[in-house]
Motif scaffolding. Structure first.
Motif, PDB file in Angstrom:
ATOM      1  N   GLU A  69       0.831  -1.205   0.000  1.00 25.87           N
ATOM      2  CA  GLU A  69       0.000   0.000   0.000  1.00 25.87           C
ATOM      3  C   GLU A  69       0.868   1.258   0.000  1.00 25.87           C
ATOM      4  O   GLU A  69       0.522   2.279  -0.601  1.00 25.87           O
ATOM      5  CB  GLU A  69      -0.932   0.013   1.220  1.00 25.87           C
ATOM      6  CG  GLU A  69      -1.845   1.229   1.257  1.00 25.87           C
ATOM      7  CD  GLU A  69      -2.511   1.446   2.596  1.00 25.87           C
ATOM      8  OE1 GLU A  69      -2.883   2.601   2.881  1.00 25.87           O
ATOM      9  OE2 GLU A  69      -2.651   0.482   3.370  1.00 25.87           O
ATOM     10  N   ASN A  70       2.000   1.191   0.661  1.00 24.82           N
ATOM     11  CA  ASN A  70       2.887   2.344   0.765  1.00 24.82           C
ATOM     12  C   ASN A  70       3.401   2.800  -0.597  1.00 24.82           C
ATOM     13  O   ASN A  70       3.796   3.958  -0.763  1.00 24.82           O
ATOM     14  CB  ASN A  70       4.067   1.994   1.679  1.00 24.82           C
ATOM     15  CG  ASN A  70       4.871   3.201   2.101  1.00 24.82           C
ATOM     16  OD1 ASN A  70       4.322   4.254   2.402  1.00 24.82           O
ATOM     17  ND2 ASN A  70       6.177   3.046   2.120  1.00 24.82           N
ATOM     18  N   THR A 301       6.540   7.686  -1.770  1.00 23.62           N
ATOM     19  CA  THR A 301       5.781   6.689  -1.017  1.00 23.62           C
ATOM     20  C   THR A 301       4.884   7.405  -0.010  1.00 23.62           C
ATOM     21  O   THR A 301       5.160   8.532   0.396  1.00 23.62           O
ATOM     22  CB  THR A 301       6.722   5.728  -0.266  1.00 23.62           C
ATOM     23  OG1 THR A 301       7.694   6.502   0.447  1.00 23.62           O
ATOM     24  CG2 THR A 301       7.431   4.771  -1.219  1.00 23.62           C
ATOM     25  N   LYS A 302       3.849   6.727   0.419  1.00 22.54           N
ATOM     26  CA  LYS A 302       2.850   7.340   1.304  1.00 22.54           C
ATOM     27  C   LYS A 302       3.423   7.748   2.657  1.00 22.54           C
ATOM     28  O   LYS A 302       3.060   8.781   3.219  1.00 22.54           O
ATOM     29  CB  LYS A 302       1.682   6.376   1.533  1.00 22.54           C
ATOM     30  CG  LYS A 302       0.787   6.149   0.338  1.00 22.54           C
ATOM     31  CD  LYS A 302      -0.407   5.278   0.755  1.00 22.54           C
ATOM     32  CE  LYS A 302      -1.357   5.021  -0.376  1.00 22.54           C
ATOM     33  NZ  LYS A 302      -2.566   4.301   0.069  1.00 22.54           N
ATOM     34  N   HIS A 303       4.313   6.916   3.207  1.00 20.63           N
ATOM     35  CA  HIS A 303       4.727   7.131   4.590  1.00 20.63           C
ATOM     36  C   HIS A 303       5.487   8.443   4.796  1.00 20.63           C
ATOM     37  O   HIS A 303       5.638   8.898   5.919  1.00 20.63           O
ATOM     38  CB  HIS A 303       5.576   5.952   5.086  1.00 20.63           C
ATOM     39  CG  HIS A 303       7.011   6.001   4.654  1.00 20.63           C
ATOM     40  ND1 HIS A 303       7.416   5.695   3.368  1.00 20.63           N
ATOM     41  CD2 HIS A 303       8.144   6.313   5.332  1.00 20.63           C
ATOM     42  CE1 HIS A 303       8.728   5.816   3.283  1.00 20.63           C
ATOM     43  NE2 HIS A 303       9.194   6.191   4.454  1.00 20.63           N
ATOM     44  N   ARG A 304       5.924   9.070   3.724  1.00 13.82           N
ATOM     45  CA  ARG A 304       6.658  10.330   3.856  1.00 13.82           C
ATOM     46  C   ARG A 304       5.725  11.539   3.834  1.00 13.82           C
ATOM     47  O   ARG A 304       6.175  12.675   4.006  1.00 13.82           O
ATOM     48  CB  ARG A 304       7.718  10.414   2.771  1.00 13.82           C
ATOM     49  CG  ARG A 304       8.778   9.310   2.959  1.00 13.82           C
ATOM     50  CD  ARG A 304       9.811   9.311   1.854  1.00 13.82           C
ATOM     51  NE  ARG A 304      10.619  10.518   1.897  1.00 13.82           N
ATOM     52  CZ  ARG A 304      11.393  10.909   0.906  1.00 13.82           C
ATOM     53  NH1 ARG A 304      11.436  10.213  -0.219  1.00 13.82           N
ATOM     54  NH2 ARG A 304      12.114  12.017   1.017  1.00 13.82           N
ATOM     55  N   LEU A 305       4.441  11.308   3.633  1.00  9.01           N
ATOM     56  CA  LEU A 305       3.462  12.391   3.699  1.00  9.01           C
ATOM     57  C   LEU A 305       3.140  12.733   5.151  1.00  9.01           C
ATOM     58  O   LEU A 305       3.181  11.865   6.033  1.00  9.01           O
ATOM     59  CB  LEU A 305       2.174  11.990   2.982  1.00  9.01           C
ATOM     60  CG  LEU A 305       2.285  11.638   1.493  1.00  9.01           C
ATOM     61  CD1 LEU A 305       0.926  11.173   0.969  1.00  9.01           C
ATOM     62  CD2 LEU A 305       2.800  12.830   0.690  1.00  9.01           C
ATOM     63  N   MET A 306       2.805  13.983   5.392  1.00 14.15           N
ATOM     64  CA  MET A 306       2.429  14.412   6.743  1.00 14.15           C
ATOM     65  C   MET A 306       1.218  13.640   7.260  1.00 14.15           C
ATOM     66  O   MET A 306       1.106  13.391   8.457  1.00 14.15           O
ATOM     67  CB  MET A 306       2.155  15.918   6.741  1.00 14.15           C
ATOM     68  CG  MET A 306       3.401  16.757   6.471  1.00 14.15           C
ATOM     69  SD  MET A 306       3.031  18.491   6.133  1.00 14.15           S
ATOM     70  CE  MET A 306       2.418  19.011   7.726  1.00 14.15           C
TER      71      MET A 306
END
Length: 349
Positions: A69-70, A301-306
């Motif tokens: 998902e990431n 990747t998603k995990h680096r978004l706030m």
């Protein structure tokens, strides 16, 4: 080419370079990264299939390419819109969106984001690494590839009239493949005709950037309008870095915010942290290369978004610049790196 000369081409049309403001030169706003999925060990397989939540966030941060998902940044358009509004509020003006063919480029989404946020977005033309090349891409001649690149800049990408404003990121592996070499040669030919900016994703080996510059030079590229990305994970030796800097391309430190104990895509590399990136930038400034340095985060990747507890697109503006000032890099130099250098690079000849 007279209509493009002296201008920057965004997804909303041509703008004056002086209107860009602080610019991040290597980001992604919508893409997929399945090509770099890294299967986790059996003991973590269940975690790799969970949704992103607090209890697995640290594992995802350290194993970002093992969580499927990431890798689907294209699912976060609304969150990215909010991030861009925050980036704008913190003094950001523009960013280069480096998603090319093979990792789900979506220029219509980029246009919508630019309209909604008033951030200048410059879209990338071209092809990512060999692993994402279609059979049609592999079968093309250098001339046919050149025509594709020119068409994406002059007429529009992916069946739209939304035009790219830079070639790249052009993906290269290590060792360089035959298909990637053809794309590099086509990039040089298109750049020679258009006078456009180019940005390169090098393979994960210290020799890769040197080899790529040689291929581009031999094919007629303008190295002074070319960016070498990801130097923070590619050339870690000081002597080699200064040798490479002499070749005359832009030197991009674009992984700010990435701090990994174990770099999955190249376990032999110890990924530097942001303090080490700042030291490298200061070294290049002290050695006289302040007019060739660019900075970004390469969020992909998603995990680096706030939204997921990450640093987001404003990290450089809110956290890195104050630290750079503390380390003796002047405001004038930072303005050169974030405003003047991107402006000069992105402007068509």
């Amino acid at each position: 080419m007279s209509s493009l000369s002296g201008k920057v081409q965004t997804v909303l049309g041509l703008v004056e370079p002086s209107n860009l403001g602080r610019t991040l030169t290597h980001e992604h706003l919508t893409m997929t990264f399945d090509c770099c999925y890294y299967p986790p060990p059996p003991c973590h397989e269940a975690t790799s299939k969970e949704t992103i939540m607090m209890k697995n966030l640290f594992w995802i941060q350290q194993n970002p390419y093992s969580h499927k998902e990431n890798l689907q940044l294209n699912q976060e358009t609304e969150a990215i819109k909010e991030e861009l509004l925050y980036f704008k509020a913190k003094g950001g003006g523009a960013l280069v969106e480096n998603t090319t063919s093979g990792i789900s480029r979506n220029v219509q989404t980029l246009k919508w984001l630019a309209e909604e946020t008033s951030v200048h977005i410059i879209s990338g033309a071209g092809f990512y690494v060999d692993a994402t090349h279609s059979s049609e891409t592999r079968a093309m001649s250098i001339e046919q590839l050149t025509d594709v690149l020119i068409n994406e800049i002059l007429h529009g990408a992916d069946g739209t009239n939304i035009k790219c404003g830079v070639i790249g990121e052009i993906g290269c592996s290590w060792p360089l493949t035959a298909s990637e070499r053809k794309v590099l040669q086509a990039t040089a030919q298109a750049q020679a005709q258009l006078g456009c900016p180019v940005i390169i994703h090098p393979g994960r080996n210290p020799s890769a950037p040197f080899q790529i510059i040689r291929v581009l030079q031999e094919a007629g590229a303008d190295i002074s309008k070319t960016v070498m990305s990801h130097l923070d994970r590619t050339i870690v030796n000081k002597k080699e870095l200064l040798e490479f800097a002499q070749l005359g391309c832009y030197l991009e430190y674009d992984l700010f915010g990435t701090e990994l104990l174990h770099y999955q895509l190249d376990p032999d590399t110890d990924m530097p942290d942001d303090n080490k990136r700042i030291k490298r930038v200061r070294l290049l400034v002290n050695e006289g290369y302040e007019d060739r340095i660019l900075m970004a985060h390469d969020i992909h990747t998603k995990h680096r978004l706030m939204k997921y507890g990450g640093h987001g697109y404003s990290h450089i503006l809110t956290n890195i610049l104050p630290k750079m000032l503390l380390r003796g890099i002047t405001e004038n130099t930072l303005d050169k790196i974030l405003i003047e250098n991107p402006k000069q690079w992105l402007m068509f000849k």
